[in-house]
Design a protein around this motif. Structure first.
Motif, short mmCIF file in Angstrom:
data_model
loop_
_atom_site.label_atom_id
_atom_site.label_comp_id
_atom_site.label_asym_id
_atom_site.label_seq_id
_atom_site.Cartn_x
_atom_site.Cartn_y
_atom_site.Cartn_z
N MET A 1 0.83 -1.21 0.00
CA MET A 1 0.00 0.00 0.00
C MET A 1 0.87 1.26 0.00
SD MET A 1 -1.46 0.43 3.85
CE MET A 1 -2.35 1.89 3.35
N GLU A 3 1.96 5.02 1.22
CA GLU A 3 1.96 5.81 2.45
C GLU A 3 2.67 7.13 2.18
OE1 GLU A 3 2.25 2.63 6.03
OE2 GLU A 3 3.99 2.66 4.69
N LEU A 189 3.75 7.98 13.15
CA LEU A 189 2.38 7.55 12.85
C LEU A 189 1.37 8.67 13.07
CD1 LEU A 189 2.66 4.09 14.63
CD2 LEU A 189 2.68 4.48 12.16
N ARG A 190 1.84 9.86 13.42
CA ARG A 190 0.95 11.01 13.62
C ARG A 190 0.36 11.45 12.29
NH1 ARG A 190 -0.02 14.22 17.77
NH2 ARG A 190 1.04 13.40 19.56
N THR A 191 -0.94 11.69 12.30
CA THR A 191 -1.61 12.05 11.04
C THR A 191 -1.17 13.42 10.52
OG1 THR A 191 -3.50 12.73 12.38
CG2 THR A 191 -3.62 10.58 11.35
N TYR A 194 1.70 11.76 8.51
CA TYR A 194 1.59 10.39 7.96
C TYR A 194 0.19 10.17 7.40
CZ TYR A 194 1.26 5.25 8.12
OH TYR A 194 1.06 3.94 7.83
N PRO A 196 -1.65 7.04 5.32
CA PRO A 196 -1.70 5.80 4.55
C PRO A 196 -2.83 5.91 3.53
CG PRO A 196 -2.29 5.44 6.88
CD PRO A 196 -2.30 6.89 6.63
N VAL A 198 -5.32 3.85 1.34
CA VAL A 198 -5.88 2.50 1.17
C VAL A 198 -6.43 2.37 -0.26
CG1 VAL A 198 -7.56 0.82 2.05
CG2 VAL A 198 -6.49 2.45 3.61
N LEU B 125 -6.29 1.06 10.01
CA LEU B 125 -6.69 0.94 8.60
C LEU B 125 -6.32 -0.43 8.07
CD1 LEU B 125 -5.08 4.04 8.82
CD2 LEU B 125 -6.54 4.22 6.81
N PRO B 126 -7.11 -0.95 7.14
CA PRO B 126 -6.72 -2.20 6.48
C PRO B 126 -5.67 -1.88 5.42
CG PRO B 126 -8.73 -1.37 5.50
CD PRO B 126 -8.36 -0.40 6.61
N PRO B 127 -4.85 -2.87 5.05
CA PRO B 127 -3.86 -2.59 4.00
C PRO B 127 -4.53 -2.29 2.65
CG PRO B 127 -3.80 -4.90 4.67
CD PRO B 127 -4.71 -4.21 5.62
N ILE B 158 -12.73 5.62 6.36
CA ILE B 158 -11.29 5.71 6.07
C ILE B 158 -10.95 7.10 5.51
CG2 ILE B 158 -9.50 4.81 4.50
CD1 ILE B 158 -10.72 1.98 5.09
N ALA B 161 -9.87 9.34 8.29
CA ALA B 161 -8.79 8.81 9.15
C ALA B 161 -7.91 9.92 9.72
CB ALA B 161 -7.93 7.81 8.38
N SER B 162 -7.78 11.03 9.01
CA SER B 162 -6.88 12.09 9.47
C SER B 162 -7.47 12.91 10.61
CB SER B 162 -6.48 12.99 8.31
OG SER B 162 -7.61 13.68 7.83
N TYR B 164 -8.08 11.58 13.38
CA TYR B 164 -7.45 10.96 14.55
C TYR B 164 -6.02 11.45 14.67
CZ TYR B 164 -11.49 7.89 14.28
OH TYR B 164 -12.77 7.41 14.24
N GLN B 165 -5.44 11.33 15.88
CA GLN B 165 -4.05 11.77 16.06
C GLN B 165 -3.07 10.80 15.39
OE1 GLN B 165 -4.21 11.75 20.29
NE2 GLN B 165 -4.53 13.95 20.46
N TYR B 166 -3.43 9.52 15.41
CA TYR B 166 -2.52 8.51 14.87
C TYR B 166 -3.24 7.57 13.91
CZ TYR B 166 0.49 9.77 18.85
OH TYR B 166 1.26 10.44 19.76
N ASN B 167 -2.55 7.14 12.88
CA ASN B 167 -3.05 6.11 11.97
C ASN B 167 -2.11 4.90 12.03
OD1 ASN B 167 -4.53 7.90 9.09
ND2 ASN B 167 -5.15 7.77 11.23
N VAL B 168 -2.69 3.72 12.13
CA VAL B 168 -1.89 2.50 12.13
C VAL B 168 -2.50 1.53 11.13
CG1 VAL B 168 -1.21 0.47 13.50
CG2 VAL B 168 -1.16 2.74 14.54
N VAL B 169 -1.70 1.06 10.18
CA VAL B 169 -2.16 0.08 9.20
C VAL B 169 -2.04 -1.31 9.80
CG1 VAL B 169 -1.79 -0.89 6.91
CG2 VAL B 169 -1.48 1.58 7.28
#
Lengths: 199, 199
Positions: A1, A3, A189-191, A194, A196, A198, B125-127, B158, B161-162, B164-169
């Motif tokens: 994916m 990023e 990982l802070r938005t 960062y 991602p 999808v 998040l999903p990949p 999704i 997603a931004s 939020y403070q953090y995003n993790v895949v």
């Protein structure tokens, strides 16, 4: 994916003798997204030091001109020699996608935090003043008078620890390193820097 | 050494099927400074479920009264049953020194972030959408129509997603867990909630 990432400026500071240098070196060794900024200095190269690698070795006139141009993110005079971190150096590395770590004294750190408010700022603390004294004597690099001056500075510096975003107690070097590494992993990982994507 | 700490509210969210529950359970199992908030529900207890442990089982009338009193941090209706997180529950656990983790859907998460702006917010998040579809079919809990509705919701979630403070895949559950654990470890060291006292 896919990023999208923005690089970041990371400031590691703390009183003299707290162990900044060790943690800084471990970070650069283990995290290949990190780099350092080569400082300028007016002191003469020591045996084996290379210009542009260890430092940019410059004359006092060149240093004064850079200072007048407001070219430094932070700068300091130590034992009659001048040292400085060039804004242009840091900006070029960030633009190239590196995150840049600076290992600097609290006075320099406060300058950087003022100029660059979205830097990640980490202050290392000793578990106690007694332990800091023990480490400073153990380094064997200063005379007792210089050590007591460093300890006296440390009190004022530690009182300002809450100016930094993060505090890490260096009670055990491996544990302190893991904490600093967790901070950097989280900040990646802070938005704000960062995204991602999808697909 | 002495350390002053404030507990925190941690919100873990993400689209249905992304794997929130697994990471949430691992956090609670491994980090003993964390706890959860027991939700209220109007549905009947299932075999083995205990009141006050799994849920607070309440009547629709009690639920409506709590809603009218603005007692919920977030609430939702699912398949005709009502669920909610009580502000009083979360506040009591934070006051007792626990950090509280909530595993909630994106709609509930946005409510919590509005009411509690200094919570730590993590979005998983999903990949890829293909992988999310695969996981939703693999769970074997929904019919294809319900799954396609979840996937359609996921797109909108999704896109936000931004917020939020953090995003993790969540590409690999162990890696995603380690990232969430690093975020929590880092947030514990923030000077807004952590003050080491050097003696």
């Amino acid at each position: 994916m896919r990023e999208e990432r923005k690089s970041m400026l990371i400031v590691i500071s703390g009183p003299s003798g707290v162990g900044k240098g060790t943690i800084y070196s471990q970070l650069l060794k283990n995290d290949h997204s990190l780099t350092f900024s080569v400082s300028v200095t007016t002191r003469a190269p020591r045996l084996g030091e290379r210009d542009g690698v260890d430092y940019f070795f410059i004359t006092q006139e060149e240093y004064d001109r850079l200072l007048a141009q407001d070219a430094f993110l932070e700068h300091a005079a130590v034992h009659g020699n001048c040292y400085g971190t060039l804004k242009s150096q840091v900006e070029a590395k960030l633009a190239a996608g590196w995150s840049v770590v600076l290992d600097i004294d609290p006075q320099g750190a406060r300058n950087v935090m003022n100029i660059w408010p979205d830097c990640v700022s980490i202050f290392l603390l000793p578990p106690s003043y007694e332990e800091l004294r023990r480490r400073l004597y153990g380094r064997n690099t200063d005379n007792p008078e210089a050590i007591e001056r460093r300890l006296s500075n440390a009190r004022g510096e530690i009182e300002q620890a809450s100016l930094y975003q993060y505090n890490v107690v260096n009670d055990d070097v491996e544990r302190a390193y893991q904490r600093v590494a967790a901070i950097i992993a989280a900040e990646k990982l802070r938005t704000t820097r960062y995204k991602p994507v999808v697909e």
